[in-house]
Design a protein around this motif. Structure first.
Motif, PDB file in Angstrom:
ATOM      1  N   ALA A 193       0.776  -1.294   0.137  1.00  0.00           N
ATOM      2  CA  ALA A 193       0.221  -0.135   0.256  1.00  0.00           C
ATOM      3  C   ALA A 193       0.613   1.345   0.089  1.00  0.00           C
ATOM      4  CB  ALA A 193      -0.877  -0.085   1.186  1.00  0.00           C
ATOM      5  N   SER A 194       2.017   1.207   0.407  1.00  0.00           N
ATOM      6  CA  SER A 194       3.026   2.451   0.618  1.00  0.00           C
ATOM      7  C   SER A 194       3.541   2.456  -0.800  1.00  0.00           C
ATOM      8  CB  SER A 194       3.965   2.185   1.814  1.00  0.00           C
ATOM      9  OG  SER A 194       4.772   0.948   1.315  1.00  0.00           O
ATOM     10  N   THR A 195       4.232   3.581  -1.096  1.00  0.00           N
ATOM     11  CA  THR A 195       4.796   3.905  -2.316  1.00  0.00           C
ATOM     12  C   THR A 195       6.197   3.342  -2.024  1.00  0.00           C
ATOM     13  OG1 THR A 195       5.564   5.653  -3.770  1.00  0.00           O
ATOM     14  CG2 THR A 195       5.930   6.058  -1.364  1.00  0.00           C
ATOM     15  N   LEU A 196       6.943   3.322  -3.546  1.00  0.00           N
ATOM     16  CA  LEU A 196       8.395   2.959  -3.320  1.00  0.00           C
ATOM     17  C   LEU A 196       9.088   3.855  -2.474  1.00  0.00           C
ATOM     18  CD1 LEU A 196       8.789   1.993  -7.125  1.00  0.00           C
ATOM     19  CD2 LEU A 196       8.541   0.401  -5.130  1.00  0.00           C
ATOM     20  N   PRO A 197      10.290   3.223  -1.796  1.00  0.00           N
ATOM     21  CA  PRO A 197      11.310   3.959  -1.532  1.00  0.00           C
ATOM     22  C   PRO A 197      12.397   4.484  -2.372  1.00  0.00           C
ATOM     23  CG  PRO A 197      11.937   1.451  -0.979  1.00  0.00           C
ATOM     24  CD  PRO A 197      10.560   1.750  -1.692  1.00  0.00           C
ATOM     25  N   ASP A 198      13.010   5.666  -2.037  1.00  0.00           N
ATOM     26  CA  ASP A 198      13.694   6.181  -3.045  1.00  0.00           C
ATOM     27  C   ASP A 198      15.034   5.425  -3.522  1.00  0.00           C
ATOM     28  OD1 ASP A 198      12.263   8.269  -2.258  1.00  0.00           O
ATOM     29  OD2 ASP A 198      13.849   9.528  -0.995  1.00  0.00           O
ATOM     30  N   MET A 199      15.535   4.549  -2.589  1.00  0.00           N
ATOM     31  CA  MET A 199      16.591   3.736  -3.150  1.00  0.00           C
ATOM     32  C   MET A 199      16.321   2.857  -4.279  1.00  0.00           C
ATOM     33  SD  MET A 199      17.077   0.722  -0.284  1.00  0.00           S
ATOM     34  CE  MET A 199      15.700  -0.646   0.084  1.00  0.00           C
ATOM     35  N   ASP A 200      14.975   2.448  -4.377  1.00  0.00           N
ATOM     36  CA  ASP A 200      14.706   1.805  -5.640  1.00  0.00           C
ATOM     37  C   ASP A 200      14.562   2.536  -6.802  1.00  0.00           C
ATOM     38  OD1 ASP A 200      14.158  -0.361  -3.883  1.00  0.00           O
ATOM     39  OD2 ASP A 200      11.880  -0.304  -3.742  1.00  0.00           O
ATOM     40  N   TYR A 201      14.216   3.646  -6.733  1.00  0.00           N
ATOM     41  CA  TYR A 201      14.511   4.607  -7.848  1.00  0.00           C
ATOM     42  C   TYR A 201      15.931   4.778  -8.332  1.00  0.00           C
ATOM     43  CZ  TYR A 201       9.850   6.387  -7.105  1.00  0.00           C
ATOM     44  OH  TYR A 201       8.278   6.373  -6.972  1.00  0.00           O
ATOM     45  N   LEU A 202      16.804   4.812  -7.372  1.00  0.00           N
ATOM     46  CA  LEU A 202      18.321   4.888  -7.810  1.00  0.00           C
ATOM     47  C   LEU A 202      18.862   3.550  -8.303  1.00  0.00           C
ATOM     48  CD1 LEU A 202      19.474   7.124  -4.718  1.00  0.00           C
ATOM     49  CD2 LEU A 202      18.886   8.039  -7.087  1.00  0.00           C
ATOM     50  N   LEU A 203      18.237   2.376  -7.689  1.00  0.00           N
ATOM     51  CA  LEU A 203      19.125   1.001  -8.133  1.00  0.00           C
ATOM     52  C   LEU A 203      18.657   0.806  -9.551  1.00  0.00           C
ATOM     53  CD1 LEU A 203      18.558  -0.821  -4.784  1.00  0.00           C
ATOM     54  CD2 LEU A 203      20.638  -0.055  -5.745  1.00  0.00           C
ATOM     55  N   LEU A 204      17.706   1.289  -9.951  1.00  0.00           N
ATOM     56  CA  LEU A 204      17.442   1.208 -11.467  1.00  0.00           C
ATOM     57  C   LEU A 204      18.134   1.991 -12.508  1.00  0.00           C
ATOM     58  CD1 LEU A 204      15.528  -0.211 -13.549  1.00  0.00           C
ATOM     59  CD2 LEU A 204      13.736   1.651 -13.333  1.00  0.00           C
ATOM     60  N   VAL A 205      18.793   3.097 -11.862  1.00  0.00           N
ATOM     61  CA  VAL A 205      19.667   4.003 -13.044  1.00  0.00           C
ATOM     62  C   VAL A 205      20.866   3.203 -13.676  1.00  0.00           C
ATOM     63  CG1 VAL A 205      20.965   5.932 -13.012  1.00  0.00           C
ATOM     64  CG2 VAL A 205      19.064   6.016 -11.709  1.00  0.00           C
ATOM     65  N   PRO A 206      21.661   2.375 -12.794  1.00  0.00           N
ATOM     66  CA  PRO A 206      22.621   1.729 -13.590  1.00  0.00           C
ATOM     67  C   PRO A 206      21.939   0.962 -14.962  1.00  0.00           C
ATOM     68  CG  PRO A 206      23.107   1.544 -11.271  1.00  0.00           C
ATOM     69  CD  PRO A 206      21.697   2.129 -11.741  1.00  0.00           C
ATOM     70  N   PHE A 207      21.072   0.106 -14.768  1.00  0.00           N
ATOM     71  CA  PHE A 207      20.440  -0.577 -15.776  1.00  0.00           C
ATOM     72  C   PHE A 207      19.890   0.089 -16.991  1.00  0.00           C
ATOM     73  CE2 PHE A 207      19.713  -3.186 -11.817  1.00  0.00           C
ATOM     74  CZ  PHE A 207      20.236  -4.224 -12.172  1.00  0.00           C
ATOM     75  N   LEU A 208      19.226   1.510 -16.554  1.00  0.00           N
ATOM     76  CA  LEU A 208      19.059   2.394 -17.569  1.00  0.00           C
ATOM     77  C   LEU A 208      20.086   2.804 -18.604  1.00  0.00           C
ATOM     78  CD1 LEU A 208      16.310   4.447 -15.800  1.00  0.00           C
ATOM     79  CD2 LEU A 208      15.953   2.852 -17.576  1.00  0.00           C
ATOM     80  N   ALA A 209      21.343   3.140 -17.585  1.00  0.00           N
ATOM     81  CA  ALA A 209      22.581   3.376 -18.134  1.00  0.00           C
ATOM     82  C   ALA A 209      23.152   2.482 -19.244  1.00  0.00           C
ATOM     83  CB  ALA A 209      23.639   3.877 -17.034  1.00  0.00           C
ATOM     84  N   VAL A 210      22.992   1.331 -18.953  1.00  0.00           N
ATOM     85  CA  VAL A 210      23.425   0.209 -19.933  1.00  0.00           C
ATOM     86  C   VAL A 210      22.845   0.278 -21.072  1.00  0.00           C
ATOM     87  CG1 VAL A 210      23.936  -2.386 -20.024  1.00  0.00           C
ATOM     88  CG2 VAL A 210      24.525  -1.149 -17.909  1.00  0.00           C
ATOM     89  N   THR A 211      21.499   0.099 -21.029  1.00  0.00           N
ATOM     90  CA  THR A 211      20.619   0.079 -22.246  1.00  0.00           C
ATOM     91  C   THR A 211      20.207   1.413 -22.967  1.00  0.00           C
ATOM     92  OG1 THR A 211      18.545   0.454 -21.011  1.00  0.00           O
ATOM     93  CG2 THR A 211      19.585  -2.053 -21.244  1.00  0.00           C
TER      94      THR A 211
END
Length: 715
Positions: A218-236
């Motif tokens: 029910a709660s929103t995503l924590p900030d660290m989940d947003y940041l942990l996706l960034v390396p995968f975005l940088a690779v693709t």
């Protein structure tokens, strides 16, 4: 090899297989396999299952890999590979005149060869351990991350959700997630290469929304989940468009890698929730404390002093607690936001290539190196708060080569031993649960004691079961094919039945039209017959009157006046027939010029009667001819209309032949047709001609109606 394998690598493989070293190695390998077959009481290598074949092959290679033939072949392969690669680079330098240097070309071709081999044999990903303390090229990095974080189940689930447009694709917090993704990419200084990139933004929003929906929280995503996706975005990033949204394939790959990574994270990188990870965090901090005291004791003392509650007596406990406080924010996001992207991706490379080796612990080493690189700034700090500020502000100024230098100088031997620990394992064995079906990757095979050997009749029974299963599968496929053929045949029969019904209806319509035309023709013939009969009756009556006049003449030759009076009253013109009752006046044809008969003495009545008879018969024939063919301008008009009708029919006939057959039908074509086909063809041509005639008459009638309406409106 696959079609994407470079030509120089294909050529090198061909040359290797023709060398004597390769032949000696294959002979020795065959002998080693044969020895295992003899010991296992197996007659033929083909009797083994696929997993058993792989096992026997691996055992044979392990048995001879320290022999002379293997060593000689390895040296020969290295030599020929080096020659092929250098020859390809030399050819490009001479022929293509590239802008890159020779070193760049060598590295580029080596990268392409490694990528092609990994794509063909994904289980060779452990060869990436050779890239320890080296950043992976972008193409190889994308493939390496995909191989180590692949999860076909997650990809299928996401693909199914996209295909069915499932509500699970979007989180209830989707709008807030999208806004926060945009804010993070725009505000974080280390994410400048990804800012204003629409493809990266849409991919980040879709992946995080799907991930949050899968968590069912029910709660929103924590900030660290947003940041942990960034390396995968940088690779693709290279596969995404700057102006267009990300495709479903890229999103599926990101979902697969990101969720797999989040599930495999060690405990010291997670937040305390359902489980308490304090023990793992303490073990991690204790490991970093050991490394720090071993390689930089002064820095360890400074950290323990800054975090000591009693300023006069720093201890090991203060050091461990201080390291937990300093490093926990970095570990939660795995250095995302604390380092520049190139340095961050290098650290993630070192972590991901060792995911298949549990003994490989690179993050404590990376954390120790990070603290050592900031030691000068830490020495200036008076308390723990200043040290935390130094870590968050000055870590972004560090470069990748600084990490590489420190690791190569102080920690490389330890990391190399950890990542290659499994390479010294004992002889591989076969998992008995995998004796039937697809074999697992070599890296996951057990290295414990051998399982009990199966008996010959058990292996034979397993083969028979596999063969029976294969036959059932073949029969099932055959039944499906036959069912499809029967359905297709039933469909064709139904179409033929519908066509036959349509043809029968068309024939009945033609028969009705033909019957109606025949009735009209019979009626016209009857009318003509009655007209001809009345004309014959009139002619017979006239002939009878002529004969009567002749008899009277013979009886009373001298009484001319009464004969004349009798002829005048007897030879009256016949009444007009029904065919001549028209609303207009018939034109009188000019009588042919004739000479006045000579009235010989004694025959005046006969001459007069003959003259009257000739005029009457001539007028009757002229009227009949006028009824049939008209005269003057009307006859020309009728002839012209007849010619136009014949031309229109011939034109319709030609167009019908071209419409149905695509060409004109010659007499030779009609002669070669069967009787049934000729009848069918004539019927089809008649239908086509009739349609064209009806269309032409319909258009003419509409034009006539329009013209009459126009005339009425003018009146």
């Amino acid at each position: 090899m696959s079609s994407t394998t470079p030509e120089w690598l294909e050529g090198c493989k061909h040359h290797v297989t023709e060398t004597n070293e390769w032949k000696s190695f294959t002979v020795e390998l065959f002998d080693a396999i044969q020895q295992q077959l003899t010991e296992s009481h197996v007659k033929y290598f083909s009797d083994l299952s696929e997993a058993e074949k792989e096992l026997f092959m691996e055992r044979a290679v392990r048995a001879i890999q320290h022999g002379s033939s293997f060593t000689t072949l390895n040296a020969q392969v290295s030599k020929m590979l080096d020659m092929a690669l250098n020859n390809e680079v030399a050819r490009e330098l001479l022929e293509d005149h590239p802008v890159n240097t020779k070193s760049d070309l060598v590295l580029g071709h080596a990268r392409d060869g490694a990528v092609s081999l990994l794509q063909r044999w994904p289980d060779m990903r452990d060869k990436l351990h050779l890239c320890l303390n080296q950043p992976l090229p972008p193409t190889l990095r994308q493939l390496a991350w995909k191989l180590h974080l692949r999860n076909s189940k997650l990809r299928r689930q996401y693909a199914t959700a996209v295909k069915t447009e499932s509500p699970s694709l979007k989180s209830p917090w989707h709008r807030e997630i999208c806004q926060k993704c945009e804010d993070i990419l725009q505000s974080e200084p280390t994410f400048k290469p990804l800012a204003n990139h629409y493809g990266v933004l849409t991919a980040m929003q879709s992946v995080l929304s799907y991930y949050h929906a899968s968590l069912q929280t029910a709660s929103t995503l924590p900030d660290m989940d947003y940041l942990l996706l960034v390396p995968f975005l940088a690779v693709t990033q290279n596969t995404l468009s700057v102006d267009a949204p990300a495709g479903d394939n890229v999103k599926a790959l990101l979902v697969e890698e990101f969720i797999t990574y989040m599930a495999q994270r060690p405990g010291y990188m997670r937040e305390a929730g359902v489980r308490d990870f304090s023990d793992e965090k303490s073990v991690f901090a204790d490991t970093v404390a050991d490394l720090l005291q071993q390689h930089d004791d002064h820095l360890a003392t400074a950290i323990s002093t800054a975090f000591a509650t009693d300023k006069g007596n720093p201890s090991r406990t203060n050091l461990v607690q201080g390291l937990k406080t300093l490093l926990q924010p970095l570990l939660r996001v795995m250095f995302v936001g604390y380092l520049q992207l190139d340095c961050l991706l290098y650290i993630w490379d070192q972590y991901i290539i060792g995911l298949d080796v549990p003994a490989y612990q690179v993050l404590p080493t990376i954390s120790t190196v990070l603290l050592m690189l900031l030691r000068e700034h830490f020495f200036k700090c008076k308390n723990s708060h200043q040290m935390e500020q130094v870590l968050s502000s000055h870590s972004r100024k560090l470069h990748m080569h600084q990490f590489q230098y420190e690791i190569n100088k102080r920690f490389y031997r330890t990391l190399h031993a950890q990542i290659h620990k499994d390479d010294k394992s004992t002889m591989p064995v076969l998992d008995p649960t995998q004796s039937v079906g697809m074999p697992p990757p070599w890296t996951h095979w057990s290295v414990e004691k051998l399982p009990p050997r199966q008996k010959a009749h058990d292996r034979r029974q397993a083969r028979e079961e596999r063969e029976a299963q294969r036959l059932r599968f073949v029969e099932q496929q055959k039944a499906e094919v036959e069912m499809k053929q029967e359905d297709e045949l039933a469909r064709r029969r139904e179409e033929e039945r519908q066509l036959e019904l349509a043809l029968e209806q068309s024939r009945r319509q033609q028969d009705q039209e033909r019957l109606a035309l025949e009735q009209e023709l019979d009626a016209e013939r009857q009318a003509r017959y009655e007209l001809q009969k009345r004309a014959d009756d009139q002619i017979a009556m006239l002939q009878k009157q002529i004969d009567e006049l002749k008899r009277m003449k013979d009886t009373k030759p001298k009484s001319a006046a009464p004969s004349e009076t009798l002829s005048t009253f007897s030879l009256k013109a016949p009444p007009p027939s029904a065919a001549t009752h028209v609303t207009r006046t018939w034109p009188v044809a000019p009588s042919p010029a004739r000479s006045e008969p000579s009235r010989t003495p004694g025959t005046p009545d006969a001459v007069k009667a003959e003259t009257i008879m000739r005029d009457l018969v001539g007028r009757i024939m002229q009227g009949t001819n006028f009824l049939a063919h008209s005269s003057g301008d009307e006859k020309d008009t009728l002839d012209q209309q007849t010619r136009q009708s014949l031309q229109a029919y011939n034109k319709d006939r030609r167009e019908a032949e071209i419409e149905i057959f695509g060409r004109r039908i010659s007499s030779r074509d009609w002669n070669t047709m069967a009787s049934g086909e000729r009848t069918n063809t004539q019927g089809r041509l008649a239908d086509a001609v009739r349609r064209k005639v009806e269309q032409r008459h319909g258009s003419n009638s509409r034009q006539g109606t329009n013209s009459r309406h126009g005339t009425s409106s003018r009146h």
